[in-house]
Enzyme design. Structure first.
Site, PDB file in Angstrom:
ATOM      1  CG  HIS A  98      -1.896   1.017   1.397  1.00 22.98           C
ATOM      2  ND1 HIS A  98      -1.608   2.301   1.782  1.00 22.98           N
ATOM      3  CD2 HIS A  98      -3.245   0.973   1.212  1.00 22.98           C
ATOM      4  CE1 HIS A  98      -2.735   3.013   1.825  1.00 22.98           C
ATOM      5  NE2 HIS A  98      -3.743   2.222   1.480  1.00 22.98           N
ATOM      6  CD  GLN A 105      -6.869  -4.592   4.060  1.00 16.77           C
ATOM      7  OE1 GLN A 105      -7.838  -5.269   4.418  1.00 16.77           O
ATOM      8  NE2 GLN A 105      -7.013  -3.363   3.598  1.00 16.77           N
ATOM      9  CB  CYS A 156      -3.738   3.370  -1.578  1.00 12.65           C
ATOM     10  SG  CYS A 156      -4.956   4.623  -1.267  1.00 12.65           S
ATOM     11  CE  LYS A 161      -7.244  -0.228   5.976  1.00  9.69           C
ATOM     12  NZ  LYS A 161      -7.933   0.343   4.821  1.00  9.69           N
TER      13      LYS A 161
END
Ligand SMILES: Cc1ncc(COP(=O)(O)O)c(C=O)c1O
Lengths: 155, 409
Positions: free
Chosen positions: B122, B201, B366, B224
């Site tokens: 990212h 993530q 991104c 997230k």
């Protein structure tokens, strides 16, 4: 799917499926300008040749969503053979149609010239984009790119 | 054990309708929805104990401080950190990476040094290094990808030559690929390099243990993982964080300030300049409680099952017309599905889906160097979380064909 037909009018899809004036002119004598939409990765590349004050020919290549590519194709049809002044005027009108914020300034500007307002013609079909604000940048990409190109040539 | 089937009812936003359809939220890799317990925890803080922390001696200030520090301790447990003092609160994962680059990088990198990242990072784990590299003149090197979306580690020994820091994502936000962090960390350590991990993530979706991962530093972001925006975490090993200079300067991060200088505070406050986002920290603590009540191995199992289901029904129905980037097996990946359907542009696809209440993200996510490697300008990305179910996947599957018809050339 209510609403979508305001965006994806048949004429827009037609320009997307069969883009007009697709290709590249040899540079020089033509001038080349590229535009990017960093948010969604859309790209257009314009090559155009002036004859005096008139856009003699303009060709487009690019990749991107239906709105950006259809708007570019429609623009290519609208500006062939037009004078630089007419093209700037048309761009102002188009951008005014795209954004309520620019409308007041743009419309005033466009009509303050006593030249009669240009017909938007097919371009009118892009009016529905205003209801989908994130897509306005897609519709204006090729137009802003052309303005950049004209500015680069200082015409 | 699996997740409760009525989990959606814990997320008030998911009961809304958009464009006349019940919302189907498939963009949790961008930001997850928030359960009521998180929203309430933040409200309760403002309603009952709102006061600045680590300052007043009065009752509510003490309670606010305690609530914040309790959240820190819960985060430490959540990721297997040996000490709560190793949990540094930042604004988001992006700030965590900027902290590492500025503080550790500023002190340790110069001409001849190398930082090794990968082609699937990212921008948050690219640009801070690029900014610093322009100043300090070290080399930024990239681990390439295999054709099926894994890191290509075949040349890792060569790539590690001269490397002082390896900084790699544990899970790709575009491909879903789960990377072998432990293996990379061990090999980094064997050449004396440090290992930083992007857990943005990973931490929200899998049981995480920093010691097992072999990481020296870990960055992740609250929004997230059912938490609020504006709060992220940097975890680091105590000795490493202690050796690193402060990042931002100001209140909170000092023990003493004199005309001729200052003495930095102890960990973790040394890295937390100014009044912290107290409500957000408390909200993130509540999010961790919520996820732990579900059980992170149940969360992971739910996502494997659902990803497997999605890959199966999408491929069965659309076959060659559909490309799903990244590893083909649910067990090697997270629930992130970057799809290309016929030649419908991702932007157009997401617009059509939106009309049916389905939220997916279209764009470069991104990760522009990765998009270049994949040879695409953008993808449409559907991503899954605890509240998604097979009905959500069915809605997505049913909506691709109409999009295809609309744009068929
Ligand atoms: C892999 C990865 N790293 C870093 C980030 C940055 O997170 P944030 O924008 O919250 O700093 C994201 C999210 O966008 C991500 O997916």
């Amino acid at each position: 799917m209510s609403g979508l037909e305001d965006l994806y009018k048949e004429i827009i899809l037609d320009h997307y499926r069969s883009p007009r004036h697709h290709g590249e002119l040899e540079c020089p004598p033509a001038h080349k300008t590229e535009g990017f939409n960093p948010l969604c990765g859309d790209e257009v590349s314009l090559t155009f040749e002036l004859q005096g004050e008139v856009i003699r020919e303009l060709l487009i290549t690019g990749q991107g969503c239906s709105i950006s590519q259809a708007s570019a194709s429609m623009m290519s049809t609208a500006v062939q053979g037009k004078s630089v002044d007419e093209v700037r005027n048309l761009t102002r009108q188009f951008k005014a149609m795209m954004s309520i914020h620019e409308e007041s300034i743009g419309a005033e500007d466009a009509t303050s010239k006593d030249a009669k307002p240009l017909e938007l013609g097919d371009l009118d079909a892009l009016k529905g984009v205003v209801k989908f604000p994130v897509r306005i940048k897609c519709a204006t990409l090729s137009w802003n790119t052309l303005l950049t190109g004209l500015d680069e040539l200082e015409v | 054990m699996s997740l409760p089937s009525d989990l959606k009812s814990n997320f008030p936003l998911l009961s809304q309708t958009v464009n006349g359809h019940q919302i189907i939220y498939l963009d949790s890799a961008s930001s997850s929805q928030k359960p009521t317990v998180v929203i309430e925890a933040m409200n309760d803080y403002y309603r009952t104990i709102n006061a600045n922390v680590h300052r007043g001696a009065y009752e509510i200030a003490a309670q606010a401080t305690e609530a914040m520090e309790r959240a820190r301790a819960r985060l430490a447990t959540f990721i297997g950190a040996p000490s709560a003092n190793e949990i540094v609160f930042t604004k988001n994962a992006t700030e965590s990476f900027n902290l590492i680059a500025r503080s550790w990088g500023g002190d340790n990198l110069g001409p001849g040094d190398v930082v090794l990242i990968s082609d699937m990072e990212h921008h948050a784990n690219i640009v801070p290094w690029q900014i610093l590299s322009a100043e300090k003149g070290f080399e930024l090197r990239w681990i390439p990808l295999t054709s099926d979306g894994h890191l290509d580690l075949s040349q890792l020994d060569r790539l590690l030559d001269g490397v002082k820091m390896v900084s790699v994502t544990a899970m790709s936000n575009v491909l879903g690929t789960l990377n072998p962090i432990r293996e990379i960390a061990d090999r980094a350590h064997s050449v004396g390099a440090l290992m930083a991990v992007d857990g943005s993530q990973y931490v929200p979706h899998l049981p995480t243990d920093v010691v097992e991962l072999g990481a020296d530093l870990l960055c992740f972001t609250g929004h997230k993982m059912c938490g609020p925006t504006g709060i992220g975490v940097l975890w680091g090993r105590t000795e490493l964080l202690e050796a690193m200079p402060p990042f931002l300067g100001g209140g909170e991060m000092i023990l003493d300030v004199r005309r001729d200088g200052f003495t930095p505070n102890e960990l973790p406050h040394k890295f937390e300049a100014g009044t912290p986002p107290i409500a957000e920290i408390i909200g993130l603590g509540a999010a961790v409680d919520f996820l732990e009540s579900l059980g992170m191995s149940n969360v992971r199992q739910h996502e494997i099952d659902l990803t497997d289901y999605a890959l199966r029904v999408l491929n069965d129905r659309y076959g060659e017309e559909l490309t799903i980037h990244g590893p083909p097996n649910a067990s090697e990946r997270g629930g992130v599905l970057s799809i290309q359907y016929q030649d419908v542009h991702p932007h157009d696809l997401s617009q059509v889906l939106d009309q049916r209440g389905i939220c997916v993200r279209a764009g470069h996510h991104c990760a522009k160097p990765l998009m270049r490697e994949l040879g695409v300008g953008a993808t449409a990305r559907a991503s899954l979380y605890v509240y998604n179910d097979e009905a959500d996947i069915d809605a997505l599957t049913a909506s691709l064909a109409p999009a295809g018809e609309l744009f068929a050339r």
